[in-house]
Design a protein around this motif. Sequence first.
Motif, mmCIF file in Angstrom:
data_model
loop_
_atom_site.group_PDB
_atom_site.id
_atom_site.type_symbol
_atom_site.label_atom_id
_atom_site.label_comp_id
_atom_site.label_asym_id
_atom_site.label_seq_id
_atom_site.Cartn_x
_atom_site.Cartn_y
_atom_site.Cartn_z
ATOM 1 N N PRO A 1 0.830 -1.206 0.000
ATOM 2 C CA PRO A 1 0.000 0.000 0.000
ATOM 3 C C PRO A 1 0.863 1.255 0.000
ATOM 4 O O PRO A 1 2.019 1.228 0.420
ATOM 5 N N PRO A 2 0.316 2.373 -0.468
ATOM 6 C CA PRO A 2 1.036 3.639 -0.424
ATOM 7 C C PRO A 2 1.142 4.148 1.016
ATOM 8 O O PRO A 2 0.374 3.716 1.871
ATOM 9 N N PRO A 3 2.093 4.998 1.332
ATOM 10 C CA PRO A 3 2.970 5.675 0.369
ATOM 11 C C PRO A 3 4.214 4.872 -0.026
ATOM 12 O O PRO A 3 4.887 5.244 -0.975
ATOM 13 N N LEU A 4 4.535 3.786 0.691
ATOM 14 C CA LEU A 4 5.702 3.006 0.298
ATOM 15 C C LEU A 4 5.457 2.318 -1.030
ATOM 16 O O LEU A 4 6.312 2.314 -1.918
ATOM 17 N N ALA B 1 9.028 7.622 2.027
ATOM 18 C CA ALA B 1 8.683 6.380 2.712
ATOM 19 C C ALA B 1 9.745 5.308 2.500
ATOM 20 O O ALA B 1 10.075 4.553 3.420
ATOM 21 N N PHE B 2 10.293 5.260 1.282
ATOM 22 C CA PHE B 2 11.321 4.259 0.989
ATOM 23 C C PHE B 2 12.554 4.493 1.853
ATOM 24 O O PHE B 2 13.079 3.563 2.478
ATOM 25 N N GLY B 3 13.046 5.738 1.889
ATOM 26 C CA GLY B 3 14.239 6.023 2.663
ATOM 27 C C GLY B 3 14.046 5.801 4.143
ATOM 28 O O GLY B 3 14.913 5.235 4.826
ATOM 29 N N GLU B 4 12.898 6.241 4.660
ATOM 30 C CA GLU B 4 12.620 6.040 6.086
ATOM 31 C C GLU B 4 12.554 4.549 6.414
ATOM 32 O O GLU B 4 13.119 4.091 7.412
ATOM 33 N N GLY B 5 11.872 3.793 5.561
ATOM 34 C CA GLY B 5 11.775 2.355 5.783
ATOM 35 C C GLY B 5 13.118 1.675 5.701
ATOM 36 O O GLY B 5 13.433 0.763 6.484
ATOM 37 N N ARG B 6 13.946 2.148 4.762
ATOM 38 C CA ARG B 6 15.253 1.520 4.588
ATOM 39 C C ARG B 6 16.168 1.795 5.771
ATOM 40 O O ARG B 6 16.949 0.937 6.192
ATOM 41 N N ILE B 7 16.104 2.993 6.308
ATOM 42 C CA ILE B 7 16.936 3.333 7.461
ATOM 43 C C ILE B 7 16.626 2.410 8.639
ATOM 44 O O ILE B 7 17.539 1.859 9.277
ATOM 45 N N TYR B 8 15.350 2.192 8.912
ATOM 46 C CA TYR B 8 14.989 1.312 10.028
ATOM 47 C C TYR B 8 15.296 -0.149 9.705
ATOM 48 O O TYR B 8 15.656 -0.933 10.602
#
Length: 204
Positions: A93-96, A108-115
């Motif tokens: 689902p969005p926003p990822l 969303a991609f960068g935030e998810g990748r950092i975690y």
Amino acid sequence: MFFVSSIPLQPDVPLGPPHERSDAARNRERLLCAARELVDEFGAEALTMDALACKAQVGKGTVFRRFGSRAGLMMTLLSDAESEFQRGFMFGPPPLGPGAQPLERLIAFGEGRIYFVLENGELLKAAGAATRNRFEVPATKLSHRHMEVLLREGGIADPWVMAMSLTYALDPERIVDDVRARGISPTRLTDSWRELVTRLLSGA
């Protein structure tokens, strides 16, 4: 993250390892369980093919036949988590996932990748160090391609090169060092990523 595939994943391609005989699958899982225990107890640097063979009480040749190399072992350990992350940004689902604007998806991609990196950082660092070129790791190439597409949609003139710059910004070794050695909070990193890509696409 990352089933780690050598090609971009497609919706109709099943994720996970190919079909195995039940005994082979059990042996594989036993080796992976032993590898995870070594990492949890001693850290990723302690996970060698010799140590895994000893821990799992199998011959060293068995470990090499199963994983090929230490890098192959590291990537296999990462495969489940990488699969979930890939599924999220490709089909979720969005926003990822699809359905949001390029800027929202990049944030969303960068935030998810950092975690993701902070959760799996030691394995990611070890997998990268065990390869001749960490930027040729299939999961890294897929992430680069994903960002390139979003940057192109956002109007960036040279999305391939810009995606490589953003790949450096999400480098696992740097992120882990920022948080664990420099004491930078994950929130500061995600805020910085948001500002970076917002300014980037606003300029475009």
